[in-house]
Scaffold this motif. Structure first.
Motif, PDB file in Angstrom:
ATOM      1  N   THR A 331       0.835  -1.200   0.000  1.00 27.91           N
ATOM      2  CA  THR A 331       0.000   0.000   0.000  1.00 27.91           C
ATOM      3  C   THR A 331       0.873   1.255   0.000  1.00 27.91           C
ATOM      4  OG1 THR A 331      -1.611  -1.239   1.291  1.00 27.91           O
ATOM      5  CG2 THR A 331      -1.953   1.111   1.133  1.00 27.91           C
ATOM      6  N   THR A 334       2.158   1.825  -3.363  1.00 27.18           N
ATOM      7  CA  THR A 334       1.125   2.296  -4.284  1.00 27.18           C
ATOM      8  C   THR A 334       0.841   3.780  -4.108  1.00 27.18           C
ATOM      9  OG1 THR A 334       0.131   0.116  -4.144  1.00 27.18           O
ATOM     10  CG2 THR A 334      -1.203   1.831  -5.132  1.00 27.18           C
ATOM     11  N   LEU A 335       0.880   4.253  -2.862  1.00 25.56           N
ATOM     12  CA  LEU A 335       0.565   5.671  -2.677  1.00 25.56           C
ATOM     13  C   LEU A 335       1.786   6.560  -2.869  1.00 25.56           C
ATOM     14  CD1 LEU A 335       1.544   6.875   0.317  1.00 25.56           C
ATOM     15  CD2 LEU A 335      -0.408   5.621   1.117  1.00 25.56           C
ATOM     16  N   ILE A 338       1.970   8.965  -6.331  1.00 26.89           N
ATOM     17  CA  ILE A 338       1.045  10.103  -6.356  1.00 26.89           C
ATOM     18  C   ILE A 338       1.412  11.101  -5.258  1.00 26.89           C
ATOM     19  CG2 ILE A 338      -0.902   9.479  -4.851  1.00 26.89           C
ATOM     20  CD1 ILE A 338      -2.185   9.927  -8.049  1.00 26.89           C
ATOM     21  N   THR A 339       1.988  10.597  -4.156  1.00 27.13           N
ATOM     22  CA  THR A 339       2.418  11.497  -3.081  1.00 27.13           C
ATOM     23  C   THR A 339       3.582  12.356  -3.543  1.00 27.13           C
ATOM     24  OG1 THR A 339       1.729   9.835  -1.485  1.00 27.13           O
ATOM     25  CG2 THR A 339       3.172  11.581  -0.689  1.00 27.13           C
TER      26      THR A 339
ATOM     27  N   TYR B 162      -4.603  16.407   0.500  1.00 25.79           N
ATOM     28  CA  TYR B 162      -3.810  15.203   0.195  1.00 25.79           C
ATOM     29  C   TYR B 162      -4.629  13.912   0.086  1.00 25.79           C
ATOM     30  CZ  TYR B 162      -0.414  11.464   0.855  1.00 25.79           C
ATOM     31  OH  TYR B 162       0.297  10.312   0.733  1.00 25.79           O
ATOM     32  N   LEU B 165      -6.230  12.670  -3.267  1.00 32.75           N
ATOM     33  CA  LEU B 165      -5.437  12.058  -4.334  1.00 32.75           C
ATOM     34  C   LEU B 165      -5.270  10.556  -4.149  1.00 32.75           C
ATOM     35  CD1 LEU B 165      -2.600  14.674  -4.604  1.00 32.75           C
ATOM     36  CD2 LEU B 165      -4.360  14.236  -6.279  1.00 32.75           C
ATOM     37  N   LEU B 166      -5.460  10.074  -2.924  1.00 33.79           N
ATOM     38  CA  LEU B 166      -5.230   8.655  -2.682  1.00 33.79           C
ATOM     39  C   LEU B 166      -6.353   7.837  -3.317  1.00 33.79           C
ATOM     40  CD1 LEU B 166      -4.156   8.807   1.051  1.00 33.79           C
ATOM     41  CD2 LEU B 166      -2.730   8.803  -0.993  1.00 33.79           C
ATOM     42  N   SER B 167      -5.994   6.678  -3.817  1.00 37.53           N
ATOM     43  CA  SER B 167      -7.002   5.855  -4.471  1.00 37.53           C
ATOM     44  C   SER B 167      -7.935   5.264  -3.423  1.00 37.53           C
ATOM     45  CB  SER B 167      -6.337   4.748  -5.261  1.00 37.53           C
ATOM     46  OG  SER B 167      -5.983   3.708  -4.393  1.00 37.53           O
ATOM     47  N   VAL B 170      -6.424   2.317  -1.606  1.00 36.58           N
ATOM     48  CA  VAL B 170      -5.414   2.686  -0.609  1.00 36.58           C
ATOM     49  C   VAL B 170      -6.090   3.253   0.635  1.00 36.58           C
ATOM     50  CG1 VAL B 170      -3.578   4.345  -0.152  1.00 36.58           C
ATOM     51  CG2 VAL B 170      -3.516   2.994  -2.237  1.00 36.58           C
ATOM     52  N   LEU B 173      -7.598   0.499   2.658  1.00 32.98           N
ATOM     53  CA  LEU B 173      -6.626  -0.346   3.349  1.00 32.98           C
ATOM     54  C   LEU B 173      -6.009   0.377   4.541  1.00 32.98           C
ATOM     55  CD1 LEU B 173      -4.888  -2.188   0.385  1.00 32.98           C
ATOM     56  CD2 LEU B 173      -6.425  -3.125   2.096  1.00 32.98           C
ATOM     57  N   ILE B 174      -5.739   1.676   4.383  1.00 26.61           N
ATOM     58  CA  ILE B 174      -5.195   2.459   5.496  1.00 26.61           C
ATOM     59  C   ILE B 174      -6.120   2.363   6.707  1.00 26.61           C
ATOM     60  CG2 ILE B 174      -4.797   4.817   6.303  1.00 26.61           C
ATOM     61  CD1 ILE B 174      -3.709   5.493   3.545  1.00 26.61           C
TER      62      ILE B 174
END
Lengths: 359, 342
Positions: A331, A334-335, A338-339, B162, B165-167, B170, B173-174
């Motif tokens: 994860t 994956t992020l 974009i970060t 911020y 922008l995260l899918s 994601v 799951l976070i």
């Protein structure tokens, strides 16, 4: 010295444009915003911290913020490194001992400072406390192991291919359409525009079944083109670009025509560069949409070697429900892209979205 | 302000020049190459008809993958069978829609032929009301805070944006990691001497957390739009209000709120439309569970179509969803018009 530093910090915090004093409302504002930083970043920070914990310490409860590792010591005569403990004896003295073996409440320990002193038998019931010696340690095995059991590079490649190709295609055909709809007069133009605009709010979720049928008929099931092409003709993009191109003066185009420029040349050499701000906004949106897209790729792609990162990550967490140590690391990976992009382009992205107000 | 920014601006200009040289040259070469193909087309159809040519590629993709499926969706909604091929489907008229609405008591999903559909409708309604309500309130507060004369505004703005922008995967799951039984939330509860909680296995808690997570993930976007709305309010109006003796609350109520109303409407409708379509985050976070506690309309359509292969009922359900979305869109257009007049 410390007092001076504190004064400096205070002066820095209280300094404002116009040298006004900090009011109560300002204090509340800052407290709210700082709490916001915690709420917005906290979960991501927690994820990153967790991803560096070893599989064993991941399940320590209650969890610690930093990843820790059990300290060990290697002593002559012992093949394996021995775990270190701080033992507080009944009389209150504390010694740091290495554990050789343990059966139930009986532990055999050795003093690493004095290995010649021989083994000590410690009854775990008769001591006051036994704490493992730990130190902060960022364990990267979740990442190396995760990349091995999860085809991260392959999924990343698919996601990049989809995002890049789809965005280029979107920019091309949307800007062409916007040009055709804003700078020409012909029969049916307004009808075409109206039909496109009326579907602005139609999400893919409403037309899942027939859209999937079209994909099967074209033969794009389990094909990245099936993910790339259908979303490329986004009405949002056409609308955004057309509104922008309407503001470009027609005289510019006329004078180019008089100079003998072809229509295609006018499009790419005059209109597109002038529409760059709108194109930039659309690029940001398109990358965001495509990178994060989930439902449509989930339907079109069934072969795992074609999965995008989002679909792959979902399949990974569904299949290995207990393998959290790998899921966390994947994860984070994956992020990460974009970060990084956001950190570099934050100002453009936020102001671009604020001015067009759409997603 | 301008003095402070002068140096980075110069640097930025140099960067732009460099970028331009690296990007524009290959772009120009490529486009000149394409010209060789397209200029004959112009000679063939004439300059005035080139408008058609420019619209064509987008129109083709749009027609095949959006417009045609939209029309075909009606066909699916009025036919039955397990085949996705239109020629193998049997025309049943409004039977699918009737089956969806076949309830003896609409307040109780158990009395419906398709009880899962009505559970999904109920869950979606609840989600929409609370998610949009909570999100708009927090987005407004945040936008007001960011609109004040504060330090590091750009940084704070970025922080709140911020998560947008995260899918969805994601994001889910976070939060799944934090909400799991041995996660940090239960860790904090236990260390402060409280009882553990079942965040995702208790129906009410799961519904609540689905809302919290989606507010967390989407709030920043709406905050930005509201902030843009706030910044477009002329400063003179506040000065005038202050001269007339209006306090902070009074000028908020009489200047900020009415002038922010058009932006508020846009935010409200955009977030409503998105909330009705809630799917991916929840699908990863709870898979609709526990039971059907977080089963929403899009997931119902998705599973009815692709797990049960009951395309007719799924298409009928998506027609219902389309009607809801159409209604919301018209509502937005109408409100947009009235706020323009006001």
């Amino acid at each position: 010295m410390a007092e001076q530093a504190l004064k400096g910090i205070r002066a820095f915090l209280l300094r404002r444009q116009g040298r006004k004093r900090l009011t109560a409302a300002d204090v509340v504002t800052y407290l709210y915003l700082l709490a916001g930083v915690g709420v917005m970043f906290g979960p991501v920070v927690w994820l990153v911290m967790s991803s560096f914990k070893s599989q064993a310490s991941l399940y320590n409860f209650p969890p610690t913020f930093f990843p820790y590792r059990q300290e060990t010591v290697t002593l002559p005569g012992y093949a394996e490194p021995l775990a270190l403990y701080d033992i507080t004896f009944a009389d209150g003295t504390t010694r740091r001992l290495a554990q050789v073996s343990r059966v139930g409440i009986a532990a055999r320990m050795i003093d690493p400072a004095d290995p010649e002193g021989g083994l000590l038998d410690v009854n775990l019931r008769e001591i006051q406390d036994r704490k493992p010696v730990q130190s902060v340690f960022f364990d990267t095995t979740n990442y190396s192991g995760g990349v091995e059991s999860f085809p991260f590079v392959n999924y990343l490649k698919n996601s990049v291919v989809v995002t890049v190709l789809a965005t280029l295609l979107t920019l091309l055909i949307n800007s062409m359409a916007a040009f055709g709809l804003s700078k020409y007069r012909y029969r049916g133009r307004d009808a075409i525009f109206l039909v496109m605009i009326s579907t602005l709010m139609v999400p893919i979720s409403v037309i899942l079944i027939p859209a999937f049928l079209v994909i099967t008929q074209v033969g794009w099931v389990n094909n990245l083109w099936g993910v790339i092409i259908p979303g490329a003709a986004t009405p949002t993009g056409v609308f955004l670009l057309r509104q922008y191109m309407l503001t470009l003066p027609d005289e510019l185009l006329e004078s180019a025509r008089i100079d003998g420029a072809s229509e295609w040349r006018i499009y790419w050499q005059i209109v597109l560069p002038l529409a760059a701000p709108a194109l930039a906004v659309l690029t940001i949106f398109s990358v965001m949409w495509r990178w994060n897209d989930f439902l449509w790729p989930l339907i079109v792609l069934n072969h795992s070697e074609l999965f995008t990162l989002q679909v792959g990550l979902n399949a990974f967490q569904g299949a290995l429900n207990v393998q959290w140590h790998y899921i966390l690391a994947m994860t984070v990976l994956t992020l990460l892209p974009i970060t990084i992009v956001f950190a570099l382009l934050q100002r453009y992205i936020t102001s671009g979205i604020a001015t067009t107000g759409m997603k | 302000m301008t003095m402070r920014r002068a140096e980075p601006r110069r640097k930025k200009r140099r960067m732009n020049e460099l970028l331009e040289r690296a990007l524009f040259r290959p772009y120009a070469a490529l486009m000149t190459l394409v010209e060789v193909v397209i200029d004959p087309i112009q000679r063939l159809i004439g300059q005035r008809r080139m408008g058609y040519f420019f619209v064509l590629p987008n129109l083709l993709v749009f027609g095949i993958f959006i417009l045609f499926p939209m029309l075909l969706n009606f066909y699916y909604g009025f036919t039955a069978g397990n085949s996705i091929l239109p020629q193998n489907r049997e025309f049943v008229g409004t039977a699918n829609l009737e089956a969806l609405f076949n309830c003896t008591d609409f307040a109780n999903p158990n009395t419906c032929q398709h009880d899962r559909f009505w559970r999904a409708v109920g869950n979606t309604s609840g989600f929409v009301v609370f998610q949009v309500g909570i999100m708009v309130i927090f987005a407004l507060i945040t936008a007001l805070a960011l609109n004040r004369d504060i330090r590091a505004r750009g940084f704070f703005r970025g922080v709140f944006f911020y998560p947008v922008l995260l899918s969805p995967v994601v994001v889910a799951l976070i939060w799944k990691w934090m909400l799991q039984p041995e996660g940090i939330f239960n860790g904090v509860l236990v260390s402060t001497g409280l009882e553990r909680m079942d965040f995702l296995t208790d129906p009410t808690q799961a519904r609540l957390w689905v809302i919290i997570v989606s507010v967390w993930a989407q709030m920043g976007f709406h905050t930005l739009i509201l902030l843009a709305g706030l910044q477009s309010i002329p400063k003179e109006l506040y000065e005038a209000a202050w001269m007339d003796g209006a306090g902070a609350w009074r000028s908020f109520r009489s200047v900020t709120l009415p002038l922010l109303m058009p932006t508020m409407v846009v935010v409200l409708v955009l977030s409503l439309i998105r909330a009705v379509q809630v799917f991916d985050q929840v699908y990863v976070l709870t898979t609709g569970g526990p039971g059907t506690a977080t089963l929403y309309m899009v997931q119902y359509i998705f599973q009815t179509a692709f797990d049960r292969r009951d395309f007719g009922v799924a298409a009928a359900a998506s027609l219902v969803l389309a009607v809801v979305l159409l209604f919301l869109t018209l509502f937005q257009l109408r409100l947009g018009r009235t706020s323009e007049i006001a």
